[in-house]
Design a protein around this motif. Sequence first.
Motif, PDB file in Angstrom:
ATOM      1  N   VAL A   1       0.731  -1.332   0.469  1.00  0.00           N
ATOM      2  CA  VAL A   1      -0.131  -0.017  -0.122  1.00  0.00           C
ATOM      3  C   VAL A   1       0.775   1.325  -0.413  1.00  0.00           C
ATOM      4  O   VAL A   1       0.970   2.213  -0.557  1.00  0.00           O
ATOM      5  N   HIS A   2       1.620   1.045   0.834  1.00  0.00           N
ATOM      6  CA  HIS A   2       3.109   2.512   0.862  1.00  0.00           C
ATOM      7  C   HIS A   2       3.363   2.583  -0.652  1.00  0.00           C
ATOM      8  O   HIS A   2       3.339   4.129  -1.250  1.00  0.00           O
ATOM      9  N   ASP A   3       4.144   1.568  -1.113  1.00  0.00           N
ATOM     10  CA  ASP A   3       4.777   1.721  -2.154  1.00  0.00           C
ATOM     11  C   ASP A   3       3.441   2.543  -3.782  1.00  0.00           C
ATOM     12  O   ASP A   3       4.202   2.943  -4.484  1.00  0.00           O
ATOM     13  N   SER A   4       2.326   1.467  -3.409  1.00  0.00           N
ATOM     14  CA  SER A   4       1.209   2.225  -4.347  1.00  0.00           C
ATOM     15  C   SER A   4       1.092   3.311  -4.282  1.00  0.00           C
ATOM     16  O   SER A   4       0.803   4.173  -5.127  1.00  0.00           O
ATOM     17  N   LEU A   5       0.886   4.334  -2.523  1.00  0.00           N
ATOM     18  CA  LEU A   5       0.342   5.275  -2.712  1.00  0.00           C
ATOM     19  C   LEU A   5       1.347   6.053  -3.311  1.00  0.00           C
ATOM     20  O   LEU A   5       1.154   7.595  -3.729  1.00  0.00           O
ATOM     21  N   SER A   6       2.940   5.926  -3.009  1.00  0.00           N
ATOM     22  CA  SER A   6       4.103   6.612  -3.033  1.00  0.00           C
ATOM     23  C   SER A   6       4.231   7.031  -4.693  1.00  0.00           C
ATOM     24  O   SER A   6       4.721   7.536  -5.661  1.00  0.00           O
ATOM     25  N   LYS A   7       3.606   5.853  -5.791  1.00  0.00           N
ATOM     26  CA  LYS A   7       3.336   5.704  -7.081  1.00  0.00           C
ATOM     27  C   LYS A   7       2.324   6.660  -7.530  1.00  0.00           C
ATOM     28  O   LYS A   7       1.972   5.928  -9.269  1.00  0.00           O
ATOM     29  N   GLY A   8       1.116   6.286  -6.902  1.00  0.00           N
ATOM     30  CA  GLY A   8       0.044   7.083  -6.941  1.00  0.00           C
ATOM     31  C   GLY A   8      -1.026   5.458  -7.516  1.00  0.00           C
ATOM     32  O   GLY A   8      -0.769   4.663  -8.431  1.00  0.00           O
ATOM     33  N   ALA A   9      -1.639   5.690  -6.801  1.00  0.00           N
ATOM     34  CA  ALA A   9      -2.286   4.734  -6.016  1.00  0.00           C
ATOM     35  C   ALA A   9      -3.476   4.458  -7.533  1.00  0.00           C
ATOM     36  O   ALA A   9      -4.442   5.504  -7.676  1.00  0.00           O
ATOM     37  N   ASP A  10      -4.289   3.030  -7.857  1.00  0.00           N
ATOM     38  CA  ASP A  10      -5.066   2.674  -8.464  1.00  0.00           C
ATOM     39  C   ASP A  10      -6.229   2.203  -7.532  1.00  0.00           C
ATOM     40  O   ASP A  10      -6.513   1.636  -8.529  1.00  0.00           O
ATOM     41  N   PHE A  11      -5.950   2.728  -6.799  1.00  0.00           N
ATOM     42  CA  PHE A  11      -7.675   2.213  -5.903  1.00  0.00           C
ATOM     43  C   PHE A  11      -7.605   3.288  -4.210  1.00  0.00           C
ATOM     44  O   PHE A  11      -6.830   4.854  -4.546  1.00  0.00           O
ATOM     45  N   VAL A  12      -8.555   2.711  -4.173  1.00  0.00           N
ATOM     46  CA  VAL A  12      -9.061   3.751  -2.954  1.00  0.00           C
ATOM     47  C   VAL A  12      -9.053   3.637  -1.401  1.00  0.00           C
ATOM     48  O   VAL A  12      -9.569   2.461  -0.996  1.00  0.00           O
ATOM     49  N   LEU A  13      -8.122   4.595  -0.731  1.00  0.00           N
ATOM     50  CA  LEU A  13      -7.711   3.396   0.891  1.00  0.00           C
ATOM     51  C   LEU A  13      -9.100   3.676   1.735  1.00  0.00           C
ATOM     52  O   LEU A  13      -8.759   4.985   1.845  1.00  0.00           O
ATOM     53  N   LEU A  14      -9.418   3.364   2.702  1.00  0.00           N
ATOM     54  CA  LEU A  14     -10.401   3.507   3.424  1.00  0.00           C
ATOM     55  C   LEU A  14     -10.579   2.898   5.018  1.00  0.00           C
ATOM     56  O   LEU A  14      -9.740   2.515   5.600  1.00  0.00           O
ATOM     57  N   ASP A  15      -9.962   4.438   5.209  1.00  0.00           N
ATOM     58  CA  ASP A  15      -9.636   4.336   7.046  1.00  0.00           C
ATOM     59  C   ASP A  15     -11.533   3.663   7.601  1.00  0.00           C
ATOM     60  O   ASP A  15     -11.955   4.838   7.853  1.00  0.00           O
ATOM     61  N   VAL A  16     -11.914   2.674   7.686  1.00  0.00           N
ATOM     62  CA  VAL A  16     -12.955   2.303   8.705  1.00  0.00           C
ATOM     63  C   VAL A  16     -13.691   2.619  10.138  1.00  0.00           C
ATOM     64  O   VAL A  16     -15.170   2.512   9.978  1.00  0.00           O
ATOM     65  N   ARG A  17     -12.354   3.038  10.947  1.00  0.00           N
ATOM     66  CA  ARG A  17     -12.255   3.549  11.955  1.00  0.00           C
ATOM     67  C   ARG A  17     -12.886   4.586  12.406  1.00  0.00           C
ATOM     68  O   ARG A  17     -13.655   5.591  11.269  1.00  0.00           O
ATOM     69  N   GLY A  18     -13.382   4.986  13.544  1.00  0.00           N
ATOM     70  CA  GLY A  18     -14.515   5.782  13.732  1.00  0.00           C
ATOM     71  C   GLY A  18     -13.340   7.406  13.596  1.00  0.00           C
ATOM     72  O   GLY A  18     -12.682   7.221  13.645  1.00  0.00           O
TER      73      GLY A  18
ATOM     74  N   THR B   1      -1.766  -0.555  13.505  1.00  0.00           N
ATOM     75  CA  THR B   1      -0.096  -1.451  13.913  1.00  0.00           C
ATOM     76  C   THR B   1       0.592  -1.672  12.854  1.00  0.00           C
ATOM     77  O   THR B   1       2.235  -1.474  12.688  1.00  0.00           O
ATOM     78  N   GLY B   2       0.658  -2.778  11.969  1.00  0.00           N
ATOM     79  CA  GLY B   2       1.723  -2.706  11.333  1.00  0.00           C
ATOM     80  C   GLY B   2       2.106  -1.688  10.190  1.00  0.00           C
ATOM     81  O   GLY B   2       3.458  -2.360   9.529  1.00  0.00           O
ATOM     82  N   TRP B   3       1.175  -0.834   9.408  1.00  0.00           N
ATOM     83  CA  TRP B   3       1.742   0.657   9.102  1.00  0.00           C
ATOM     84  C   TRP B   3       2.828   1.141  10.058  1.00  0.00           C
ATOM     85  O   TRP B   3       4.235   1.609   9.051  1.00  0.00           O
ATOM     86  N   LEU B   4       2.569   1.130  11.344  1.00  0.00           N
ATOM     87  CA  LEU B   4       3.524   1.822  12.151  1.00  0.00           C
ATOM     88  C   LEU B   4       4.725   0.597  11.782  1.00  0.00           C
ATOM     89  O   LEU B   4       6.411   1.731  12.431  1.00  0.00           O
ATOM     90  N   ASP B   5       4.845  -0.764  12.270  1.00  0.00           N
ATOM     91  CA  ASP B   5       5.464  -1.499  12.320  1.00  0.00           C
ATOM     92  C   ASP B   5       7.025  -1.213  11.734  1.00  0.00           C
ATOM     93  O   ASP B   5       8.045  -1.986  11.637  1.00  0.00           O
ATOM     94  N   GLU B   6       5.985  -1.077  10.439  1.00  0.00           N
ATOM     95  CA  GLU B   6       7.035  -1.193   9.270  1.00  0.00           C
ATOM     96  C   GLU B   6       7.605   0.771   9.193  1.00  0.00           C
ATOM     97  O   GLU B   6       8.725   0.648   7.874  1.00  0.00           O
ATOM     98  N   GLY B   7       7.591   1.183  10.318  1.00  0.00           N
ATOM     99  CA  GLY B   7       8.303   2.144   9.812  1.00  0.00           C
ATOM    100  C   GLY B   7       7.723   3.721   9.332  1.00  0.00           C
ATOM    101  O   GLY B   7       8.280   4.530   9.023  1.00  0.00           O
ATOM    102  N   PHE B   8       6.048   3.549   8.821  1.00  0.00           N
ATOM    103  CA  PHE B   8       5.419   4.267   7.890  1.00  0.00           C
ATOM    104  C   PHE B   8       5.033   5.457   8.667  1.00  0.00           C
ATOM    105  O   PHE B   8       4.490   4.957   9.946  1.00  0.00           O
ATOM    106  N   GLU B   9       4.865   7.017   8.432  1.00  0.00           N
ATOM    107  CA  GLU B   9       4.785   7.781   9.043  1.00  0.00           C
ATOM    108  C   GLU B   9       3.081   8.077   9.571  1.00  0.00           C
ATOM    109  O   GLU B   9       1.996   6.987   8.752  1.00  0.00           O
ATOM    110  N   LEU B  10       2.317   8.391   9.750  1.00  0.00           N
ATOM    111  CA  LEU B  10       0.657   9.001  10.071  1.00  0.00           C
ATOM    112  C   LEU B  10       0.650   9.791  10.051  1.00  0.00           C
ATOM    113  O   LEU B  10       1.196  11.025  10.365  1.00  0.00           O
ATOM    114  N   ALA B  11      -1.006  10.369   9.712  1.00  0.00           N
ATOM    115  CA  ALA B  11      -0.877  12.236   9.182  1.00  0.00           C
ATOM    116  C   ALA B  11      -2.332  12.279  10.232  1.00  0.00           C
ATOM    117  O   ALA B  11      -2.839  11.120  10.682  1.00  0.00           O
ATOM    118  N   VAL B  12      -2.461  13.177  11.128  1.00  0.00           N
ATOM    119  CA  VAL B  12      -2.608  13.948  12.163  1.00  0.00           C
ATOM    120  C   VAL B  12      -3.537  14.831  11.475  1.00  0.00           C
ATOM    121  O   VAL B  12      -2.966  16.147  10.869  1.00  0.00           O
TER     122      VAL B  12
END
Length: 130
Positions: free
Chosen positions: A33-50, A118-129
């Motif tokens: 997902v990280h790699d695809s987002l950096s190249k221009g994703a061909d999908f929509v990423l949905l955060d399904v939390r509140g 959890t996995g995103w952070l374990d990979e060392g990727f940043e979050l947006a706030v």
Amino acid sequence: MTTAVTIVKPAPSHLAVEHFAAEFSFETDCWDVHDSLSKGADFVLLDVRGPALYAKGHIPGAISLPHGKMTASKMAAWPQNTIFVTYCAGPHCNGAAKGALRLAQLGRPVKIMAGGITGWLDEGFELAVL
């Protein structure tokens, strides 16, 4: 000697190929997902939390759409063939699966991002706030 691992024999290789190959049609991982987002994703990423959890930290580029709010009218904002990837808090959370199920019931192509935040952070990727 037989252990708890080997008491049930592994599936024959041809069945294992079918099983593990099929998994990739249902899920992706944080790195891809990280790699695809950096190249221009061909999908929509949905955060399904509140919304509150989304505001505290989400994957950059993700759209907040809690799984309980997924409706045909909301999904009409995207073409029918749009691929969606859902994620939630992590392996301890089933929100991504609930969202994926809802999207599939609406006839939408969908995958889960294994590992979630959890996995995103374990990979060392940043979050947006917000």
